[in-house]
Scaffold this active site. Sequence first.
Site, PDB file in Angstrom:
ATOM      1  N   ASN A 103      14.469  37.303 148.691  1.00 23.65           N
ATOM      2  CA  ASN A 103      12.783  37.270 148.972  1.00 23.65           C
ATOM      3  C   ASN A 103      12.354  37.173 147.364  1.00 23.65           C
ATOM      4  O   ASN A 103      11.903  37.104 146.930  1.00 23.65           O
ATOM      5  CB  ASN A 103      12.619  37.680 149.606  1.00 23.65           C
ATOM      6  CG  ASN A 103      12.094  37.639 150.878  1.00 23.65           C
ATOM      7  OD1 ASN A 103      12.236  36.309 151.121  1.00 23.65           O
ATOM      8  ND2 ASN A 103      11.543  38.338 152.197  1.00 23.65           N
ATOM      9  N   TYR A 341      16.712  42.432 158.428  1.00 14.71           N
ATOM     10  CA  TYR A 341      16.716  40.792 158.345  1.00 14.71           C
ATOM     11  C   TYR A 341      16.693  40.456 156.633  1.00 14.71           C
ATOM     12  O   TYR A 341      16.609  39.341 155.909  1.00 14.71           O
ATOM     13  CB  TYR A 341      15.162  40.464 158.813  1.00 14.71           C
ATOM     14  CG  TYR A 341      15.027  40.181 159.510  1.00 14.71           C
ATOM     15  CD1 TYR A 341      15.097  38.604 160.492  1.00 14.71           C
ATOM     16  CD2 TYR A 341      14.245  40.972 160.731  1.00 14.71           C
ATOM     17  CE1 TYR A 341      15.443  38.789 161.762  1.00 14.71           C
ATOM     18  CE2 TYR A 341      14.008  40.800 162.155  1.00 14.71           C
ATOM     19  CZ  TYR A 341      14.294  39.334 162.550  1.00 14.71           C
ATOM     20  OH  TYR A 341      14.364  39.038 163.527  1.00 14.71           O
ATOM     21  N   HIS A 342      17.816  41.699 156.075  1.00 15.48           N
ATOM     22  CA  HIS A 342      17.899  42.358 154.873  1.00 15.48           C
ATOM     23  C   HIS A 342      17.107  41.188 154.001  1.00 15.48           C
ATOM     24  O   HIS A 342      17.766  40.881 153.022  1.00 15.48           O
ATOM     25  CB  HIS A 342      19.208  41.718 154.779  1.00 15.48           C
ATOM     26  CG  HIS A 342      19.973  42.162 156.189  1.00 15.48           C
ATOM     27  ND1 HIS A 342      20.786  43.536 155.921  1.00 15.48           N
ATOM     28  CD2 HIS A 342      20.579  41.965 157.376  1.00 15.48           C
ATOM     29  CE1 HIS A 342      20.800  43.831 157.423  1.00 15.48           C
ATOM     30  NE2 HIS A 342      20.785  43.603 158.172  1.00 15.48           N
ATOM     31  N   CYS A 343      16.133  41.016 154.099  1.00 11.40           N
ATOM     32  CA  CYS A 343      15.090  39.795 152.897  1.00 11.40           C
ATOM     33  C   CYS A 343      15.822  38.831 152.935  1.00 11.40           C
ATOM     34  O   CYS A 343      15.360  38.559 151.751  1.00 11.40           O
ATOM     35  CB  CYS A 343      15.478  40.893 151.503  1.00 11.40           C
ATOM     36  SG  CYS A 343      14.161  42.441 151.651  1.00 11.40           S
ATOM     37  N   THR A 344      15.976  38.221 153.529  1.00  7.85           N
ATOM     38  CA  THR A 344      16.698  36.787 153.392  1.00  7.85           C
ATOM     39  C   THR A 344      16.626  35.754 154.984  1.00  7.85           C
ATOM     40  O   THR A 344      17.123  35.534 155.624  1.00  7.85           O
ATOM     41  CB  THR A 344      17.662  37.194 153.355  1.00  7.85           C
ATOM     42  OG1 THR A 344      19.082  35.907 152.864  1.00  7.85           O
ATOM     43  CG2 THR A 344      19.209  37.376 154.078  1.00  7.85           C
TER      44      THR A 344
END
Length: 385
Positions: A103, A341-344
Amino acid sequence: MEPKERIYLDYAATSWPKPQTVIDAMMDSVTLMAGSPGRGTHGMSLQAGRVMNKARLTLSKLLGFGNPNDVAFAQNATMALNLAIKGLLQPGDHVITTMLEHNSVRRPLEFLKRTQGIEVDYVPVTMSGRINMEAVKKLFRAHTKLVIATHSSNLLGCILPVEELAQLAHEHGALMLVDGAQSVGNLPLHVERMGIDMLAFPGHKGLLGPQGTGGLYIHPEVQLEPQMHGGTGSQSEEPEQPNIRPDRYEAGTPNVPGIAGMAAGAEAILNIGVEQIYKHEWSLTQTIVENLQKLSGVKLLGPALGEPRTGIVSFILENQDPAQTAFQLDRKYGIAVRAGYHCTPLGHSQSQTTETGAVRVSVGYSTQEHEVETLIRAVAELSRG
């Protein structure tokens, strides 16, 4: 019952433990050189300035660029990426990037789409994280200004062909920006030989430094519009931000203790050798993949056994929320991992885990084989219910 041993497998978020040399460098900075670099001529100020200069020189050796002043320090890779993206792009520009981006890349791009009308193409990837270079070639337009790619996915651990992407970008008159959040300090990297025009990196991951540090390498021919304006300790009589590097991109008093720690981490990596670090992490991840793929009810993400990857292995257990898996690994087995969600989000859509997220295990140079073996036993027990 609390586990007897604490096992840290969340290096993709922050490396830990930090080398003693990093801690010592930060302590020396706080206790021995309280001055602000470039803001005075007394001894402590000059000493702080020398720390900053040494940090730039160390990074230039590690990352492969000639002029140490071509690196601008930032609070983290996110700020570095924002400087690169917002400082370069103008209304009407076109950008090519991938579906694996963090992100920290996607959100600035989407902001500029909405506010300045830039155009963005996101290149799909396979389930294992491979990119179709022929598909990339077809996306270039006359007004393509920038190609952006993560060097290694923070979800899949796959390694993208940034050198080939850079060559393709240059053939079409575009620049290459690389997100090195998961590669700097973990993968052999030379920005000049690889044709990288800008490289964003954090200090607290592969560089083994503290949080709140990072930077952006900027090719000497690339000019960016500063995103912060203010005091630099130079040309103070002028109303405009200086044009000289690195002052142009470093407004305000820098985080000298943090930069001292980051530099010490980079020195430690130079002493060990990036190749040796990658070899160690590769061996551990292959052990994890080889054993977890044998377990019933375990879905592995990313490259298959034997294929290139950084020290990241993500997975999900059938019929169990990844957050619950991570919670059990922590409380029952003393293993620290990350779930979610690991910012992706686009990466999750490509790996078909949008509805679930994933558990991410990430190793580092200080990870031991017995810690990986404990993880494998723990996941095996959880997979059996």
